[in-house]
Design an enzyme around this catalytic site. Structure first.
Site, PDB file in Angstrom:
ATOM      1  CE  LYS A 293      -3.244  -2.878   0.148  1.00 35.17           C
ATOM      2  NZ  LYS A 293      -4.344  -3.115   1.048  1.00 35.17           N
TER       3      LYS A 293
HETATM    4  C1  PLP Z   1      -5.515  -4.303   1.714  1.00 36.61           C
HETATM    5  C2  PLP Z   1      -6.822  -4.097   1.423  1.00 36.61           C
HETATM    6  C3  PLP Z   1      -7.621  -4.535   2.571  1.00 36.61           C
HETATM    7  C4  PLP Z   1      -7.047  -5.317   3.791  1.00 36.61           C
HETATM    8  O1  PLP Z   1      -5.812  -4.490   4.542  1.00 36.61           O
HETATM    9  P1  PLP Z   1      -4.919  -5.392   5.253  1.00 36.61           P
HETATM   10  O2  PLP Z   1      -4.231  -4.327   5.938  1.00 36.61           O
HETATM   11  O3  PLP Z   1      -4.171  -6.380   4.272  1.00 36.61           O
HETATM   12  O4  PLP Z   1      -5.728  -6.127   6.339  1.00 36.61           O
HETATM   13  C5  PLP Z   1      -9.246  -4.257   2.593  1.00 36.61           C
HETATM   14  N1  PLP Z   1      -9.515  -3.743   1.344  1.00 36.61           N
HETATM   15  C6  PLP Z   1      -8.836  -3.147   0.277  1.00 36.61           C
HETATM   16  C7  PLP Z   1      -9.426  -2.628  -0.654  1.00 36.61           C
HETATM   17  C8  PLP Z   1      -7.528  -3.604   0.556  1.00 36.61           C
HETATM   18  O5  PLP Z   1      -6.782  -3.402  -0.784  1.00 36.61           O
END
Ligand code: PLP
Length: 409
Positions: free
Chosen positions: A180
């Site tokens: 991210k």
């Molecule tokens: C990455 C992601 C999540 C979950 O986040 P984590 O930190 O991996 O638990 C939820 N929704 C979307 C759209 C994501 O891309």
């Protein structure tokens, strides 16, 4: 291998984490407070509550909004499974909305047809980092008496009509996984302007207990009361220190992501078999992912063919996403299946995420596009690194090749 995404860690990040290791508090300490304060300021929201992942953020937010068994929550089909999973962990039913074919963001017209007596909330996902129209979704939620939750796991650093992501919904959820735009290793955050919700989130992440360990230590008391359901969804101080350090560079990274995306746009412009997603003029795009749709290439290669071909050439493309309602468990539990969200289903077969991250160079962008062009002109079944003549002499069934497909135009 050029990955589709990669974290940026510098010496300041490392020093920030090491400083926590030398301190008294590895968790529930002052670094968490500082990260929350910095993040609230960055997003222009009144409250930020740090949690252990983006999934934890979604779960805590939905629970904090009172989503419970018997409720329905509208979620986009074009998202990561975590968005819908959080709804099911609250005992509620996810109802899948299709997306706009231009942007792959939730389609409010389709969502409107899904509202029932049981609908309590709508979750909008800022797919690929493009913020949804927060004004439109706010009106939609208000008109139907729903809570509005933003899954901004892709869009930290983005904005809508000049307002930073994190302040338009009743609650906005972020992820700090390494792919991210900002990372804490694992981690997440919920922002809200609702003080009551922020209090419930802090309680929920700490076993439903009314005070934290540090508050009790500082007050010299041992007594605590568990006043509601909860679990351990805390973010450690090590992670919070990394997050706060990263936050200082996020705007610069977002600008760099946008520069690289702009370069992709220009290089791909002349190719009619590949199309980037549309960007709304009011969206300040966070550019988490550079997503293209693959049409009919001259050599007949489809999306999966490009995925494999790029991998063989050391380019780590990826697919975001297979629509949630097509996964086995959702089909079994909620009787979902093909035909329910045709736009998302078509996108699930044609989208490809090309490498994009702040440390990527313009040369690498150009290289990815060169590989795409070469692959497009190769017949679909032809293995990489083999000329067409060598392939022909190997004949059908030779090597790893399928019989050659259509020849290039
Ligand atoms: C990455 C992601 C999540 C979950 O986040 P984590 O930190 O991996 O638990 C939820 N929704 C979307 C759209 C994501 O891309």
């Amino acid at each position: 291998m050029l990955p589709y995404s990669r974290q940026s860690i510098d010496e300041a990040d490392i020093a920030a984490v090491v400083a926590v290791l030398r301190s008294d508090w590895l968790t529930t300490g002052p670094a968490v407070d500082r990260f929350e304060e910095g993040f609230a300021r960055f997003t222009g929201s009144s409250h930020a509550v740090a949690v252990s992942s983006g999934t934890a953020a979604l779960l805590a937010a939905l629970h904090g909004m009172g989503i419970a068994p018997g409720d329905e929550v509208i979620v986009p089909a074009m998202t990561f499974v975590a968005t819908a999973n959080a709804v099911t962990w609250c005992g509620a039913k996810p109802v899948f909305a299709d997306c706009d074919p231009r942007t792959l963001l939730i389609d409010p017209d389709h969502a409107a047809t899904l509202v029932s007596r049981r609908t309590r909330a709508i979750v909008a996902v800022d797919y690929a980092g493009q913020p949804c129209d927060g004004d439109q979704l706010r009106s939609f939620a208000d008109a139907h008496g729903l809570a509005f939750l933003a899954d901004a796991c892709h869009s930290v650093g983005g904005s809508w009509r000049g307002r930073p992501v994190g302040q338009m919904a009743d609650a906005t959820c972020f992820s700090f996984h390494p792919v991210k735009p900002l990372t804490t290793g694992e981690g997440g955050m919920v922002t809200t302007n609702d003080a009551g919700l922020a209090r419930r989130l802090k309680r929920f992440r700490n076993h439903g207990i009314d005070t934290s360990f540090r508050e009790r230590a500082e007050q010299g008391v041992h007594h605590y009361d568990m006043v509601g359901p909860g679990m351990n969804l805390r973010l450690s101080d090590l992670q919070a220190a990394l997050g706060l350090s990263q936050l200082a560079r996020l705007d610069e990274w977002t600008r760099q992501r946008n520069r690289l995306a702009c370069m992709y746009d220009q290089l791909l412009e002349p190719l009619d078999w590949i199309s980037p997603l549309a960007v709304h003029r009011d969206a300040g795009h966070a550019r988490h992912l550079y997503v293209v749709r693959i049409g009919e290439s001259p050599g007949g290669r489809n999306r999966n063919g490009f995925f494999r071909g790029l991998r063989e050439r050391g380019i780590g493309a990826n697919v975001h996403y297979r629509p949630v309602h097509l996964h086995s468990w959702y089909r079994q539990q909620f009787a979902t299946g093909p035909g329910m969200c045709p736009v998302a289903e078509r996108a699930g077969e044609t989208v490809l995420s090309l490498p994009l991250f702040p440390a990527m160079t313009e040369r690498e962008v150009a290289l990815v596009v060169d590989h795409l062009c070469e692959l497009a002109c190769q017949p679909a079944g032809e293995p990489a690194g083999m000329s067409r003549r060598e392939f022909a002499s190997t004949g059908p069934g030779g090597g790893r090749a399928n019989p050659p497909g259509r020849q290039s135009a």
